[in-house]
Scaffold this active site. Sequence first.
Site, short mmCIF file in Angstrom:
data_model
loop_
_atom_site.label_atom_id
_atom_site.label_comp_id
_atom_site.label_asym_id
_atom_site.label_seq_id
_atom_site.Cartn_x
_atom_site.Cartn_y
_atom_site.Cartn_z
N HIS A 177 0.84 -1.21 0.00
CA HIS A 177 0.00 0.00 0.00
C HIS A 177 0.87 1.26 0.00
CE1 HIS A 177 -4.00 -1.85 0.62
NE2 HIS A 177 -3.34 -2.78 1.30
N ASP B 103 -0.68 -5.12 5.99
CA ASP B 103 -1.69 -5.93 5.32
C ASP B 103 -1.49 -5.97 3.81
OD1 ASP B 103 -2.37 -3.17 5.27
OD2 ASP B 103 -4.38 -3.69 4.57
N GLU B 104 -2.00 -7.01 3.21
CA GLU B 104 -2.17 -7.13 1.75
C GLU B 104 -0.90 -6.80 0.96
OE1 GLU B 104 -6.92 -6.26 1.27
OE2 GLU B 104 -5.61 -4.53 1.44
N ALA B 105 0.25 -7.23 1.44
CA ALA B 105 1.50 -7.07 0.69
C ALA B 105 1.63 -8.24 -0.27
CB ALA B 105 2.68 -6.98 1.65
#
Length: 545
Positions: free
Chosen positions: A271, A334-336
């Site tokens: 992100h 998160d969400e890497a």
Amino acid sequence: MNTTDNLIPRPVHVAPSDGQAFTLAPTARIAASEAAVPVAEQLAVLLRRGTGFALPVVETADAGDIALEFVETLDGGPEAYQLTVTDAGARLAATTPAGLFNAVQTLRQLFPPAIEHSLTGEDDTNSTDSYNTGSNNGTGGTWVIPAVVIKDAPRFAYRGLMLDVARNFFTVEEVKEQIDVMTQFKFNALHLHLTDDQAWRIEIRTPKENPSGLDYGKLTEIGGAGAVEFPTAAPVRGREGFYTQQDFREIQEYAAARNVLVVPEIDLPGHVNAALAAIPQLNPDGHAASMSTSAAVGWSTLDAALPVTYEFVREVLEQLAATTIGPYLHIGGDEALVTDHEHYVSMTQEFVRIADETGKKVVGWNEYAAVDLREGDVVQYWFGDLPPLVQKAESTGSLMIMSPAANTYLDQKYEATSPIGLEWVDGGPFTWAEYYDWNPAQGGLQDDRILGVEGPLWTETVRNNQQAYWLLYPRAVSLAEVAWSAQDARNLGDFRRRLGALGERLTRQGVTFQAAPDVQWSAMPESPFPPAMNANTGEYGTIEA
């Protein structure tokens, strides 16, 4: 109407008295001394707006006054309070200003809804005939609250909401309005998601010692001009902007005066596209990335092999820590999805160490639990396999904030025809009931390892506070009671009744909300959407009391 029956969150102990009710007279005063005075002043402002009475703040209480007092001990921890109402006055007692602030919120709800005044700058005259009567509470224009003894304390220490200011920017004044609304339900934490692929919202100044010559001012010059674009939002593009460090301090000071802790988040190592677009040296090829308006996730990453990655993160976290009043720094995690797992672990472990060296406690989304955690670190659970996280919390002494998406994510649609909101969480759409009827102590997790509960509002489809309120409320009210009240004290049918009574109070405050068709609302809000976007108000089910 006995307002003790409508309190939200439900207190631990409510004992109505057979004595006469208390009538707030024009000659009444508010008594407080020393550290209780700021809370008393806030109460005075609230009651003056509704009543028109002078309500001076004095040191000593007489009959007919409201008194705020400190006591040496009280069961339930630092936020506990006791509220006693007789015909001679109201007494609020606590061991801390936070406890007194909580007592004020309960006292506020004991007064009739007509005590409320707009919190948002919006016209608060939209109402049903049920309270548009020309009198203050239907009893001749007097301000009467029932005789009662209330003893209360929260189940969890951390009761929060998250505002995604990265995808859509909210001004300092708008954040303050959010704080004003949330605190009446005893929320005490505001998590600000400050950075993402679309934008960077917090000023980082270029330091004197700058080995790689990074132009940190570009983070807000370029990243601050970013925003998400979403085809069903109105308008399609989110708003641009950023907070100076002074803006951020102002938000925190305002929040702290209202018993709210601000938790800033810099999302790492994914992100990060806005940072990659602002700082060319963060890219392996040395060329700045392009800014993005996409709502897609998981496609950007910092580079574990670049020394400048750690120089950059250290400077950002050190400056943010220096301007953060509270004890927590949130580093995302998160969400890497495009970060090699080995690189994810090595980078995130180093980011945790850097954050720890600032003197702050580290918070991260549950993916970051892949690194070594220490006592006091905080894992924010939002999805995935919970039992392994519980085992890690128990073995390391870390704590958990419970934000399971299907019970807390406030960006989700209420129904398929909702004009804004997302639909990616399994089991949706979600109403107030799904956000009420759950237990944070799940998957083997016990209360002593739970720091608290948080409801995140992601803003892909949100463009202003009124739209935000519509997604937040009434579901955030459900979360407030989940976080405050004991599990065995909560009842879905009873909460639905109390939620309906809240409609008049919110409407008078100028706060829009989703008028769930299975709730009998005491007042209906105006829609925050253009007529073409208004939601279908068809029934989606009922809950038996």
